[in-house]
Structures are given as C-alpha cells and as structure tokens.
Enzyme design. Sequence first.
Site: not given
Length: 372
Positions: A155-156
């Site tokens: 993800a981020c």
Amino acid sequence: MIQPAITGSGVFTPESIITNDELVVAFNAYADRVNAENADAIAAGEVEAVPHSSAEFIVSASGIEQRYVMDKDGVLDPDRMFPKLNARPDDAPSIMAEMAVAAIETALAQAGRDASEVDLVICAASNHERAYPAIAVEIQNLIGAGGFAFDMNVACSSATFGIQAAADMVRAGSVQCAIVVNPEICSAHLEWRDRDCHFIFGDVATAVVIEPAANAKGAHFMIHGTRCATEYSNNIRNNNGFLRRTHDQMDDRRDMQFMQNGRKVFKEVLPMVSAHILGHLQDTGWTPDDLKRLWLHQANKTMNDFIGKKVLGRTPIAGEQPNILQDYANTSSAGSIIAFSKYSSDLTLGDRGVICSFGAGYSVGSVLVQRA
C-alpha cells in the site's frame, strides 16, 4: 559490507490537473442529481441526502488544493465520476509501465546510468494494473534492463519497503544497480462519489536508482539504515484489487473501492510512525537534531505536522518538512519520494534526513540517508 546509496530520482507527472473548484462542481452536480432522484425517500427519512462539498472543506480536511490525474474527463463527468482507463491490447505497454518508464528515464539521467546497467527493477505500488505477468518485468523489458524484476505491494509504504529490499541486495552484493519505481494510478481506486474522500488521491510515478556508493558518478545519498514494520488493521482497505471499473459497475458495492476510518487511522497511525522514526534514529546513533529534512508520506497535512513535531520535539521550521500535498494530493507510496526528489538537491555534504511512508496494513517504512 557494501554501502548502498540513492544516486538518482525522478518524477513523472500527468498532464491533466483537477483543481478543488473543478472537482466540487462535478461532485455537487452528482449530489444534486442523486438527491433529486431520491427526493421522496429523503423527505420520508428513508435515505440520507448526499451533502455538497466545497473547496474550503477540502483544504481544511487535507491541505490539498489540486491533483494530477491520468484522465480528467471521466472523473469530472457527474454521470460517471471515475477515470476512463480503457484496457490496452496485450501487445501494447500497460499504463503503469508507460508512467514508470518516464520516471525511470529522469532518475537514470540524474544517476548518470544507462538502463542496460540496471540488474534489478522493483515495481512497488498500492494497486497493480494486472496480476501477471509482473508490471516490473514489463518495465525491465521496455527499458532494456538485465537481471530480474518483481512487483511489490505494501500500500502506501510500498516505496520505502522497495528501497529496503533493493538496498539489502546491493549491500549483499547480489545486484549492482537497482531501480525502485512507484507508478500510482490512485484515481482508479478512489470513490469520487463519496464526499468524505472524493478529494484525496492523485496520479504520479516516481523512481529511485540504488547502487553502491563507491560507484556513484555524482552527488548522492548514502543509505545508512532502513526499517519496516507492519501491524494488521482494517481501517484502510480496498477489497477490489483492480484498477478499472466498467460503466456497468458504476453502482458496484462501496466497499470494493478505497475505504478508511480516518479518525481511527489518525489516532493509531501517528503514534506508531513517530515512535518508529525515533526508534530507528536511536538505534542508528542519530538524534532528531541531526536531521536536516523529513520527507514524509503525503496523506494529510495535519498528520505530517503532527509527526514532524513529535520527531523533532518542536514545530518544524520552513523547509524542514516539505509538503507536496497541495499540488499532488495523496499519491500513495510515491508521495514521500516526490518530496525527496523535489526537495533534496539543496542539502550539502553530510546533511542527514529521513524518508518515511506509512499507510494501510498498518505499515511504516523509514530510510535514513546522508548527502555525500
């Protein structure tokens, strides 16, 4: 042990910009249509009206003023409100690979390297255009690199996790020149019809070149340490896993797109990230006073201000903790690398800083670097 370094960085920025004002016009037109269609149910209290958005609300909630996107028309169409990213033929470059190549070219030029010298490509991003073949292998082929390639998704935090993987391989001597590239088409997994999050994301691609510091051809940043951590949470989630929706899926389940419980994320992630950075500094023998710059994940200005103050023990002065949110919005894993790429050339010999990203998982990754 070989000393790894970041010798080049690059950013690909899409041509199209959506300002807050433009976004609000489209969203409010959508809200008015839905509310008119459901007027009787709303009056009866059976359905909640879709509230209007405003540019002031967006800036107050996030610090975002605009965002770059791969397709503007689809997002701003009140009857559609998601990008038109049509499937390409199997023999054509994917959208992510095309974006990645542009960022890589800039990073390689800065490093003074040719793509033929690259022997590792990691494509680290929050959403991938397809399951296989790996986007990274496609990128490897398009630029003419050797060695091997693989995709990564945290993800981020994908960019910092990718940097740790590449730095470890350089440190061990298994690769000589690595590229970590982050093509983020965040506009395709955002629910643009949800007032609470319709403004959050933008599209971009970033890349860094990592190789032995001894091989650097110019100014570079030695990687003195990397650290990653994860802790399971459902407070940021995307069940879909694919970039594109078709027209027939416009009314698909809301939980199949980006979802987050913002208040819980704020409460739980910020202490985790601050403690992570401080612990990494301490274990490396660095202090917060050693830091000239913090290149943080660009999700929310309030979050970054909080982390900067916690880490430094004071309010960061101008330039110490650069934000690019106002121009790019949240670009998932690419945000901290945009900040690093745009706000690192002014540092002088010996200056130290930390690249840090955090997000769904929960996940957090930090990279301690020093100008050399």
